[in-house]
Design a protein around this motif. Sequence first.
Motif, mmCIF file in Angstrom:
data_model
loop_
_atom_site.group_PDB
_atom_site.id
_atom_site.type_symbol
_atom_site.label_atom_id
_atom_site.label_comp_id
_atom_site.label_asym_id
_atom_site.label_seq_id
_atom_site.Cartn_x
_atom_site.Cartn_y
_atom_site.Cartn_z
ATOM 1 N N LEU A 223 1.144 -1.183 -0.167
ATOM 2 C CA LEU A 223 -0.491 0.017 0.279
ATOM 3 C C LEU A 223 0.797 1.810 0.283
ATOM 4 O O LEU A 223 1.338 1.491 0.617
ATOM 5 C CB LEU A 223 -1.162 0.312 1.767
ATOM 6 C CG LEU A 223 -2.154 0.531 1.677
ATOM 7 C CD1 LEU A 223 -3.009 0.430 0.423
ATOM 8 C CD2 LEU A 223 -2.664 0.172 2.209
ATOM 9 N N THR A 225 1.237 4.820 0.805
ATOM 10 C CA THR A 225 1.021 5.981 1.575
ATOM 11 C C THR A 225 1.783 7.519 0.895
ATOM 12 O O THR A 225 2.668 7.055 0.822
ATOM 13 C CB THR A 225 0.084 5.537 2.695
ATOM 14 O OG1 THR A 225 2.121 4.958 3.447
ATOM 15 C CG2 THR A 225 -0.459 4.560 3.010
ATOM 16 N N LEU A 246 -4.925 6.515 2.620
ATOM 17 C CA LEU A 246 -4.521 6.068 1.067
ATOM 18 C C LEU A 246 -5.044 6.994 0.309
ATOM 19 O O LEU A 246 -4.007 7.908 -0.650
ATOM 20 C CB LEU A 246 -5.606 4.307 0.501
ATOM 21 C CG LEU A 246 -5.235 4.254 -0.684
ATOM 22 C CD1 LEU A 246 -2.864 3.888 -1.140
ATOM 23 C CD2 LEU A 246 -5.080 3.040 -0.918
#
Lengths: 265, 348
Positions: A223, A225, A246
């Motif tokens: 992920l 970020t 996010l």
Amino acid sequence: MEKEAGNILLKTVGLEIGFKKASGRKNISLIKDISLAAGRGKLIALIGRNGSGKSTLLRTLMRLQPQLSGTILLANRDIENYTRRDFAMQTAFVSTEALSTGNLSVYELVSLGRFPYTNWIGKVRREDRELIDSSLEKVGLTDLRDKMLAEVSDGERQRAMIARALAQDTELLILDEPTAFLDLPNKYEVIRLLKDLAAQGKTVIFSTHDLNMVIDQVDKLWLMTETGIIDDSPEALIENNAFNSLFPGSTLSFDKGRKQFVTGM
Amino acid sequence: MVKTINTSQGYRFLPLFIMALLVLLLFLLDVFIGSVNIPFGESLKILAGGSSSSHEWEVIIFSFRVPRALTALLAGMALSVSGLQMQTVFRNPLAGPYVLGISSGASLGVAILVMGFSPLLLSASASSLGDWPLVIAASVGSALILLLIFAVSVRIKDIMTILILGILFGAIATALVGVMQYFSNESLLKSFIVWSMGSLGNITMHQLRILLLAILAGMLISGASVKLLNAFLLGEDYASTLGVNIKSARALVFLSTSILAGSVTAFCGPIGFVGIVVPHIGRMLLRTSNHAFLLPGSILIGSGLMLISDIISQLPGSDKILPINSVTALLGIPVIIWIILKKKRITQ
């Protein structure tokens, strides 16, 4: 982080990605200190906003552009220590770039995957042919093998590109947005195919914007970020409310129960 | 991909075979046709090594027509293969053998020789300059531009930048030629312009041997690059992930292109359009971009087209000869226009 340390295929240590500038000028750093791990036979989706550096990360892992600092280990070996040919026998890539040629047959395209293995003129031998045939079969294009690329649909062309990567017979398969530009059934088809490949032992890393579609399918998510890349299983990420980081500043929030983003706070 | 037993590829050998037969026919036709009318049977007899009733005819056939037809054959294949390679590496359907500035470099070399140095010589010797200085000047000129491109291509990754630089280097050379034309006298200007119109007929058997050697060398490198060229079809990123060393592969292709296009330009002058058009005809007739077929296809189509151009340039039935460059332009440009209008169908 990955627990089964012995079964890690790809690992980054203190990796910094971005763009190298000509000597004298400052490099453009996108993300620093990336520590990721991909286990053998795992399906991993890379999620992040537009411009967050997904393609840059994948291209860096594929040696298509140099990292700014840090190390990438493939099977415990620095990727810079592989010869071009050895690296091509270990890693295959499917990019977002559209093919400019439509004038090859599906079979010819897939047989280019045997490039690292064939002789100087590219002669396809029997064992090469068997791998090409089985790659075509895995993506369900056996019937279209003699069709020209210009004559097949976008989804079929994407599957042909994946078959070409399969024919390369590598442990690691990296795909940059393989589901972009495809309609819904084709998106599902490609994700199902990637899941099958991972189940057969291949390590598959792909970037995508279709979080809703992949969250139940993948073993791990990377992920991206604003503070760095989080590497964890989808369940853990949901548990830790990681998805809300996010899209900071947007009205989207992640609904844990429905496993998808909803608007409104 | 060679020798794959595969239904989609087997049928491509037949067109190649037919093309080879056509090239042979055109070659004979080119030898039979000329300003002096030699009966068909006599020509055949002379070609087969028999003695003819006229010694003059034998001289015409062996000293003029055969070298000329062989030059057409070699020039056609060399320019076409160069064009094919440039279109594949630059992924640009309108690229040709001269995109790297090879012809401009050759022109500059010849211009410097004809207009820059000749005034220093006796005025009489300007017109009696043999072919050799011309050939050397053209080779040096194109080699210079090529070295520049090489130096650039090792430093610059982006292929489009290289393409633009090639065009710019060529433009500089052309501008310098323009300056020299402006300051040169009429007769020198004329000999330069005659060179730039292209000619297949000014080549001796001895020079032909050298041209043949150069083209053989270039073709060997091209043949060895078939696999690399096929990888380039997918784009440089994919080629790279297949294990291709992009910079050295490019250098190899540039090397053979410059040997092929450079040697033809040196001996025959810059001949336009053949190199751009032929690969497209090849893709259309063979229905493939696979270089294992497209390379031999381009060799055959290029030879054939050049022979046809040569036949037309001799204006059968008259004793006049058209400049070859005009003929290839008149034949080639309509094809290019047709390609552009049908752009949807052309793919690499």
